[in-house]
Design a protein around this motif. Structure first.
Motif, short mmCIF file in Angstrom:
data_model
loop_
_atom_site.label_atom_id
_atom_site.label_comp_id
_atom_site.label_asym_id
_atom_site.label_seq_id
_atom_site.Cartn_x
_atom_site.Cartn_y
_atom_site.Cartn_z
N THR A 1 2.91 -7.48 9.51
CA THR A 1 2.55 -6.08 9.26
C THR A 1 3.67 -5.27 8.65
OG1 THR A 1 3.11 -5.46 11.52
CG2 THR A 1 0.82 -6.06 11.08
N GLU A 2 4.85 -5.80 8.58
CA GLU A 2 5.96 -5.23 7.80
C GLU A 2 7.11 -6.20 7.86
OE1 GLU A 2 8.11 -1.70 9.91
OE2 GLU A 2 6.03 -1.65 10.57
N ARG A 3 8.10 -5.96 7.04
CA ARG A 3 9.27 -6.84 7.00
C ARG A 3 10.26 -6.44 8.09
NH1 ARG A 3 8.87 -11.50 4.10
NH2 ARG A 3 7.78 -11.12 2.16
N HIS A 4 10.85 -7.44 8.72
CA HIS A 4 11.87 -7.20 9.73
C HIS A 4 13.20 -6.96 9.03
CE1 HIS A 4 14.39 -7.93 13.28
NE2 HIS A 4 13.31 -7.69 13.99
N PHE B 1 2.20 -11.03 4.08
CA PHE B 1 2.74 -9.79 4.63
C PHE B 1 2.04 -8.60 3.99
CE2 PHE B 1 5.97 -12.62 6.06
CZ PHE B 1 6.52 -12.03 7.19
N PHE B 2 1.69 -7.63 4.82
CA PHE B 2 1.09 -6.37 4.38
C PHE B 2 2.15 -5.29 4.57
CE2 PHE B 2 -2.41 -9.08 5.02
CZ PHE B 2 -3.50 -8.57 4.36
N LEU B 3 2.47 -4.55 3.51
CA LEU B 3 3.54 -3.57 3.54
C LEU B 3 3.04 -2.23 3.01
CD1 LEU B 3 6.14 -5.88 1.76
CD2 LEU B 3 5.76 -5.68 4.22
N SER B 4 3.74 -1.16 3.39
CA SER B 4 3.42 0.15 2.82
C SER B 4 4.71 0.83 2.39
CB SER B 4 2.67 1.02 3.83
OG SER B 4 3.56 1.69 4.70
N PHE C 1 0.84 -1.19 0.00
CA PHE C 1 0.00 0.00 0.00
C PHE C 1 0.88 1.25 0.00
CE2 PHE C 1 -2.27 -3.47 1.89
CZ PHE C 1 -3.50 -3.40 1.29
N ARG C 2 0.28 2.38 -0.37
CA ARG C 2 1.04 3.63 -0.37
C ARG C 2 1.31 4.12 1.04
NH1 ARG C 2 -1.50 8.15 -3.00
NH2 ARG C 2 -3.43 7.14 -2.44
N THR C 3 0.31 4.04 1.92
CA THR C 3 0.46 4.60 3.27
C THR C 3 0.24 3.54 4.34
OG1 THR C 3 -1.88 5.16 3.50
CG2 THR C 3 -0.44 6.83 2.46
N ARG C 4 0.76 3.82 5.53
CA ARG C 4 0.53 2.91 6.67
C ARG C 4 -0.95 2.82 7.00
NH1 ARG C 4 5.04 5.48 9.18
NH2 ARG C 4 6.85 4.15 8.92
#
Length: 178
Positions: A145-148, A172-175, A30-33
């Motif tokens: 919710t994000e990559r480590h 995984f969901f990333l922004s 996604f573009r934003t958190r």
């Protein structure tokens, strides 16, 4: 490769006890958190309505508390596992595989505790009835919710699902703001 490059040790691969049935789904970006968190919450609600247990991996206590607030607003019962609840860590993680359970945890929390799938969760694997979603699986759903910084931590989070041949999924969901 990792063991050889760090420790200069050869490795022998030992096959798993049972074939893996976990689905590692493509990342969603996604573009934003804010967009990412809204999508994560929508995914959790959808899985929860089907009774699929969900373990949400976060990289910080702050993110786990943000997601907890958003889930509370949506009326989803959940457990939060972060540095503030370390006394109950093993108990919370052990219950994460129960029907309809939602657990939010920092990626480092609860390691070393098996997540056993509860009654009604295990998909039909030769006669033992159980619910399935459209993808033909149930089991434990992992949401990152994000990559480590360390890919090893991401792999450990993925590995919480689909143990001992159980079904499961990871995504995984990333922004772009991560």
């Amino acid at each position: 490769g990792e063991f050889f490059s760090i420790y200069k040790l050869d490795v022998v691969v030992i096959p798993t006890n049972r074939p893996a049935r976990r689905l590692d789904l493509d990342d969603v970006i996604f573009r934003t958190r804010r967009e990412k968190y809204n999508s994560v919450i929508d995914e959790i609600v959808s899985l929860n309505q089907k009774g699929i247990p969900v373990l949400v991996g976060t990289v910080s206590v702050e993110v786990s508390e943000t997601l907890s607030r958003l889930l509370t607003r949506r009326g989803v019962r959940h457990a939060v596992l972060n540095a503030k609840h370390h006394q109950r860590e093993a108990e919370i993680v052990a219950l994460a595989g129960q029907y309809g359970a939602v657990t939010i945890a920092t990626n480092m929390a609860g390691r070393g505790t098996d997540i056993k799938l509860g009654a009604g969760v295990l998909a039909d694997a030769g006669g033992a009835g159980g619910a399935r979603d459209e993808g033909g699986h149930m089991g434990l759903a992992i949401i990152g919710t994000e990559r480590h910084e360390s890919r090893r931590i991401d792999r450990q989070l993925r590995g919480r699902s689909g143990r001992q041949g159980d079904p499961g999924s990871t995504r995984f969901f990333l922004s772009l703001e991560d």
